[in-house]
Write a protein that holds these residues in place. Structure first.
Motif, mmCIF file in Angstrom:
data_model
loop_
_atom_site.group_PDB
_atom_site.id
_atom_site.type_symbol
_atom_site.label_atom_id
_atom_site.label_comp_id
_atom_site.label_asym_id
_atom_site.label_seq_id
_atom_site.Cartn_x
_atom_site.Cartn_y
_atom_site.Cartn_z
ATOM 1 N N TYR A 173 -34.936 22.701 60.650
ATOM 2 C CA TYR A 173 -34.670 24.199 60.823
ATOM 3 C C TYR A 173 -33.982 24.719 62.005
ATOM 4 C CZ TYR A 173 -36.714 25.646 56.382
ATOM 5 O OH TYR A 173 -36.846 25.995 55.010
ATOM 6 N N PHE A 174 -34.207 23.961 63.186
ATOM 7 C CA PHE A 174 -33.801 24.252 64.480
ATOM 8 C C PHE A 174 -32.148 23.983 64.537
ATOM 9 C CE2 PHE A 174 -32.786 23.034 68.867
ATOM 10 C CZ PHE A 174 -32.587 24.269 69.516
ATOM 11 N N SER A 175 -31.876 22.953 63.815
ATOM 12 C CA SER A 175 -30.756 22.097 63.904
ATOM 13 C C SER A 175 -30.057 23.107 62.860
ATOM 14 C CB SER A 175 -30.736 20.558 63.206
ATOM 15 O OG SER A 175 -31.171 20.617 62.151
ATOM 16 N N ALA A 183 -34.139 33.507 48.299
ATOM 17 C CA ALA A 183 -33.323 32.576 48.976
ATOM 18 C C ALA A 183 -34.085 31.530 50.058
ATOM 19 C CB ALA A 183 -32.281 33.257 49.728
ATOM 20 N N THR A 184 -34.936 31.972 50.620
ATOM 21 C CA THR A 184 -35.881 31.218 51.716
ATOM 22 C C THR A 184 -36.578 30.120 50.830
ATOM 23 O OG1 THR A 184 -37.624 32.780 51.617
ATOM 24 C CG2 THR A 184 -35.896 32.981 53.539
ATOM 25 N N THR A 185 -37.317 30.464 49.609
ATOM 26 C CA THR A 185 -38.137 29.544 48.917
ATOM 27 C C THR A 185 -37.167 28.425 48.373
ATOM 28 O OG1 THR A 185 -39.577 31.362 48.395
ATOM 29 C CG2 THR A 185 -39.715 29.303 46.872
ATOM 30 N N TYR A 186 -35.924 28.848 47.851
ATOM 31 C CA TYR A 186 -35.143 27.910 47.371
ATOM 32 C C TYR A 186 -34.497 26.915 48.345
ATOM 33 C CZ TYR A 186 -31.048 26.073 44.877
ATOM 34 O OH TYR A 186 -30.135 25.180 44.303
ATOM 35 N N GLU A 240 -33.570 22.310 49.459
ATOM 36 C CA GLU A 240 -32.425 21.817 50.346
ATOM 37 C C GLU A 240 -33.243 21.044 51.695
ATOM 38 O OE1 GLU A 240 -29.422 21.855 50.299
ATOM 39 O OE2 GLU A 240 -29.033 23.002 48.513
ATOM 40 N N ALA A 241 -34.098 21.575 51.938
ATOM 41 C CA ALA A 241 -35.238 20.906 53.027
ATOM 42 C C ALA A 241 -35.829 19.747 52.542
ATOM 43 C CB ALA A 241 -35.952 22.132 53.722
ATOM 44 N N LYS A 289 -32.285 13.417 55.763
ATOM 45 C CA LYS A 289 -32.403 14.619 56.873
ATOM 46 C C LYS A 289 -33.980 14.658 57.528
ATOM 47 C CE LYS A 289 -28.771 17.257 54.628
ATOM 48 N NZ LYS A 289 -28.441 18.527 54.028
ATOM 49 N N MET A 290 -34.709 14.596 56.601
ATOM 50 C CA MET A 290 -36.133 14.697 57.058
ATOM 51 C C MET A 290 -36.535 13.390 57.616
ATOM 52 S SD MET A 290 -37.652 17.716 56.958
ATOM 53 C CE MET A 290 -37.043 19.344 56.274
ATOM 54 N N THR A 291 -36.158 12.312 57.291
ATOM 55 C CA THR A 291 -36.501 11.278 57.889
ATOM 56 C C THR A 291 -36.094 10.999 59.348
ATOM 57 O OG1 THR A 291 -36.347 10.049 55.789
ATOM 58 C CG2 THR A 291 -36.333 8.513 57.685
ATOM 59 N N ILE A 292 -34.824 11.424 59.567
ATOM 60 C CA ILE A 292 -34.259 11.224 60.910
ATOM 61 C C ILE A 292 -35.092 12.472 61.757
ATOM 62 C CG2 ILE A 292 -32.270 12.023 62.385
ATOM 63 C CD1 ILE A 292 -30.581 10.918 60.000
ATOM 64 N N CYS A 293 -35.398 13.659 61.204
ATOM 65 C CA CYS A 293 -36.134 14.695 61.974
ATOM 66 C C CYS A 293 -37.526 14.027 62.278
ATOM 67 C CB CYS A 293 -36.141 15.879 61.333
ATOM 68 S SG CYS A 293 -34.461 16.852 61.244
#
Length: 376
Positions: free
Chosen positions: A168-170, A202-205, A210-211, A227-231
């Motif tokens: 989320y920071f990125s 929008a935040t839940t979706y 996406e996340a 994405k999550m693997t790299i984070c």
């Protein structure tokens, strides 16, 4: 010489011989006693030497650079998601102010004594969790290993949360934020809002699609989320770099990792107080519901939160205190860290309830608007 004199002389010679034998036997006994005492003294000296050598080994153990660094380390270990997430949730669930009083009582009755016990044990024995329990009794060494396993499992999901934060920071450098509005779907004829997002928010979706990019069901793997693997990998690398040299490396990072969350919380609190309806949320937080406070469930959950918030039984408190000198005032440290932990929980709860008051005010205004629009 007369016959009687010869007899007398023989008897005197026999007496002298027996006396000499007695003296020799006593001398042998004295020598044995002296040798035994010498062995005891030598053995005691060897033990004293071992103790001195052991103390020299303990003195070689790394130590904190300052008392402030140690206090920040204990605060950083005890203050975490339990204070920011779990405590406000339990406070809302169990009647606001009615939960604060049982928590404070159990903190003083149970939390501080046990916290002081772990601090004193680690500081006196100057070993980690496994070494402390082996020192107390080799049969209890498994408790130390169990605490390490628990810490490992906690680290697994804590690093997952850090990975989410890094993601989320990125993504927060975009304008507008990707979770600010629902995405639009285009087809040949017209453009419309994503139906799934429109039904939720929008935040839940963005969180689920996406996340996390979750699949439709648990039976479907959905593939690897790169994405999550790299984070997540970045989170583990950060932790390893912070701990690779023990307290020499982690001690320097503690000044940032322990103090920065308070800066963020204070900024959130100031911003929350500027929102409409925040005072109503704060008022709700400190308004106790006495009938709820009498329920055993409230006290049970307060006791659970005390153990979870202070990190009792995890072994981290023992490990951090083992780098202290033996003459350190650990009683003062236990009281100080415990109340810092408590006030951090209250600070985070203030932020959450202020935002809840604002959201309640917004929902109330929407209901009033719809109510007046209804008859028209």
């Amino acid at each position: 010489m007369p016959k009687n004199s010869k007899v007398v002389k023989r008897e005197l010679d026999d007496d002298v011989t027996e006396s000499v034998k007695d003296l020799l036997s006593n001398e042998d006994a004295a020598d044995d006693a002296f040798k035994t005492s010498e062995l005891i003294v030598d053995g005691q000296e060897e033990k004293d030497t071992d103790v001195e050598e052991g103390s020299e080994v303990e003195d070689e153990r790394p130590a904190w650079n300052s008392k402030l660094q140690y206090i920040l380390a204990q605060v950083g270990f005890s203050v975490g998601l339990g204070n920011v997430w779990r405590f406000p949730y339990l406070c809302q669930k169990n009647g606001g102010g009615a939960y604060l009083l049982p928590y404070l009582i159990l903190l003083m009755v149970i939390g501080i004594p046990l916290f002081f016990l772990e601090l004193s044990v680690g500081q006196r024995i100057r070993r980690g969790s496994i070494g402390v329990w082996n020192y107390i009794s080799p049969k209890l060494g498994g408790i130390g290993f169990a605490s390490c396993v628990v810490c490992y499992f906690v680290a697994l999901y804590y690093n997952v949360i850090i990975g989410w934060s890094l993601f989320y920071f990125s993504q927060s450098f975009q304008q507008p934020l990707p979770w600010d509005q629902c995405p639009l779907v285009k087809n040949a004829s017209h453009t419309f809002v994503e139906p799934e997002c429109e039904q939720s928010s929008a935040t839940t979706y963005y969180w689920y699609r996406e996340a996390l990019n979750i699949s439709s069901s648990i039976s479907e793997s959905g593939g690897l989320n790169w994405k999550m693997t790299i984070c997540l990998l970045a989170a583990w690398v950060m932790v390893c770099l912070a701990m690779i040299k023990g307290i020499q490396s982690s001690g320097k990072i503690i000044y940032f990792s322990s103090l920065f969350p308070y800066v963020v919380l204070i900024c959130f609190l100031i911003r929350a107080f500027l929102l409409n309806g925040s005072i109503d949320g704060i008022r709700h937080m400190f308004t106790p519901k006495l009938e709820i406070m009498l329920e055993p469930k409230v006290w049970r959950e307060a006791a659970t939160q005390v153990f979870f918030a202070l990190g009792l039984g995890f072994g981290g408190v023992i490990a951090f205190s083992s780098y202290n000198k033996r003459d350190n005032n650990c009683h003062f440290d236990a009281v100080l860290v415990s109340f810092i932990n408590f006030f951090t929980s209250v600070l985070a709860t203030l932020v959450v309830f202020a935002v809840l008051g604002f959201k309640a005010n917004v929902i109330n205004e929407k209901c009033i608007t719809q109510l007046f629009r209804g008859p028209a």
